[in-house]
Design a protein around this motif. Structure first.
Motif, PDB file in Angstrom:
ATOM      1  N   GLN A 128       0.845  -1.294   0.077  1.00 19.35           N
ATOM      2  CA  GLN A 128      -0.069  -0.038  -0.036  1.00 19.35           C
ATOM      3  C   GLN A 128       0.828   1.282   0.099  1.00 19.35           C
ATOM      4  O   GLN A 128       0.504   2.062  -0.613  1.00 19.35           O
ATOM      5  N   ILE A 129       1.988   1.181   0.713  1.00 20.70           N
ATOM      6  CA  ILE A 129       2.707   2.523   0.927  1.00 20.70           C
ATOM      7  C   ILE A 129       3.519   2.641  -0.547  1.00 20.70           C
ATOM      8  O   ILE A 129       3.527   3.620  -1.017  1.00 20.70           O
ATOM      9  N   GLN A 130       3.995   1.466  -1.034  1.00 19.39           N
ATOM     10  CA  GLN A 130       4.751   1.389  -2.464  1.00 19.39           C
ATOM     11  C   GLN A 130       3.688   1.962  -3.348  1.00 19.39           C
ATOM     12  O   GLN A 130       3.968   2.865  -4.320  1.00 19.39           O
ATOM     13  N   ASP A 131       2.506   1.408  -3.517  1.00 21.03           N
ATOM     14  CA  ASP A 131       1.428   2.003  -4.481  1.00 21.03           C
ATOM     15  C   ASP A 131       1.155   3.634  -4.329  1.00 21.03           C
ATOM     16  O   ASP A 131       1.029   4.291  -5.346  1.00 21.03           O
ATOM     17  N   ALA A 132       0.948   3.944  -2.942  1.00 24.19           N
ATOM     18  CA  ALA A 132       0.752   5.394  -2.831  1.00 24.19           C
ATOM     19  C   ALA A 132       1.837   6.237  -3.150  1.00 24.19           C
ATOM     20  O   ALA A 132       1.788   7.199  -3.803  1.00 24.19           O
ATOM     21  N   ARG A 166       0.657   8.284   8.149  1.00 20.71           N
ATOM     22  CA  ARG A 166      -0.075   7.450   8.979  1.00 20.71           C
ATOM     23  C   ARG A 166       0.216   5.927   8.513  1.00 20.71           C
ATOM     24  O   ARG A 166       0.288   5.087   9.226  1.00 20.71           O
ATOM     25  N   MET A 167       0.363   5.851   7.156  1.00 18.38           N
ATOM     26  CA  MET A 167       0.807   4.280   6.548  1.00 18.38           C
ATOM     27  C   MET A 167       1.938   3.976   7.235  1.00 18.38           C
ATOM     28  O   MET A 167       2.100   2.614   7.628  1.00 18.38           O
ATOM     29  N   TYR A 168       2.994   4.669   7.404  1.00 15.35           N
ATOM     30  CA  TYR A 168       4.226   4.217   7.855  1.00 15.35           C
ATOM     31  C   TYR A 168       3.910   3.872   9.384  1.00 15.35           C
ATOM     32  O   TYR A 168       4.717   3.228   9.912  1.00 15.35           O
ATOM     33  N   TRP A 169       3.391   4.856   9.961  1.00 13.81           N
ATOM     34  CA  TRP A 169       3.062   4.499  11.578  1.00 13.81           C
ATOM     35  C   TRP A 169       2.370   3.248  11.812  1.00 13.81           C
ATOM     36  O   TRP A 169       2.669   2.449  12.400  1.00 13.81           O
ATOM     37  N   LEU A 223       2.665   0.764   9.638  1.00 13.22           N
ATOM     38  CA  LEU A 223       3.509  -0.464   9.527  1.00 13.22           C
ATOM     39  C   LEU A 223       4.191  -0.715  10.651  1.00 13.22           C
ATOM     40  O   LEU A 223       4.628  -1.791  11.131  1.00 13.22           O
ATOM     41  N   ALA A 224       4.931   0.521  11.456  1.00  4.11           N
ATOM     42  CA  ALA A 224       5.664   0.436  12.402  1.00  4.11           C
ATOM     43  C   ALA A 224       4.913  -0.253  13.762  1.00  4.11           C
ATOM     44  O   ALA A 224       5.479  -1.099  14.233  1.00  4.11           O
ATOM     45  N   GLU A 225       3.673   0.277  14.005  1.00  4.43           N
ATOM     46  CA  GLU A 225       2.896  -0.632  14.948  1.00  4.43           C
ATOM     47  C   GLU A 225       2.668  -2.051  14.622  1.00  4.43           C
ATOM     48  O   GLU A 225       2.722  -2.827  15.617  1.00  4.43           O
ATOM     49  N   THR A 226       2.394  -2.201  13.540  1.00  8.11           N
ATOM     50  CA  THR A 226       2.211  -3.831  13.031  1.00  8.11           C
ATOM     51  C   THR A 226       3.330  -4.599  13.242  1.00  8.11           C
ATOM     52  O   THR A 226       3.281  -5.473  13.865  1.00  8.11           O
ATOM     53  N   VAL A 227       4.515  -4.109  12.888  1.00  6.30           N
ATOM     54  CA  VAL A 227       5.850  -4.815  13.163  1.00  6.30           C
ATOM     55  C   VAL A 227       6.119  -4.949  14.649  1.00  6.30           C
ATOM     56  O   VAL A 227       6.376  -6.178  15.080  1.00  6.30           O
TER      57      VAL A 227
END
Length: 130
Positions: free
Chosen positions: A73-77, A96-99, A101-105
């Motif tokens: 999703q980040i790459q597409d954005a 927010r997308m990066y955030w 990702l960080a939360e998920t990891v």
């Protein structure tokens, strides 16, 4: 010798808490709730921990890699931003997308460590290769 009804491996007594404390004094997560006088299957305990680690990374019901999904999703954005498509909206959403990702990891890491510690809290560090 008693065999496990699930996997047919040998049932063993978990090490005594004193043994775990002497071999791994820094082990803060020794499981004190189990009956160490009753035989358990170390293979099934390890299998359960491994399954929990897998489900942390690939959550049910669809078992898809959520990290890869968010990265895509980040790459597409980023690609759409470069093409000037919905640039303002996506530039606002990207942090927010990066955030996320960080939360998920971090959540995956925490769940994986918890699953591993659950096993180690029963059997100790030395028996992780059962």
């Amino acid at each position: 010798m008693v065999r496990c009804s699930t996997c047919n491996n040998e049932m063993l007594l978990p090490p005594a808490m004193q043994v775990l404390q002497s071999t791994s004094p820094a082990l803060p997560f020794i499981n004190t709730t189990i009956d160490r006088g009753s035989a358990r299957c170390p293979h099934c305990d390890l299998d359960l921990a491994t399954r929990k680690e897998f489900e942390a990374r690939y959550p049910p019901p669809n078992n898809k890699d959520v990290v890869k999904i968010i990265e895509k999703q980040i790459q597409d954005a980023c690609s759409l931003i470069k093409e000037d498509i919905r640039k303002e909206d996506l530039e606002e959403a990207l942090p927010r997308m990066y955030w996320k990702l960080a939360e998920t990891v971090q959540k995956i890491y925490d769940s994986t460590v918890a699953a591993r510690n659950e096993y180690i809290g029963i059997w100790g560090r030395r028996n992780t290769q059962t």
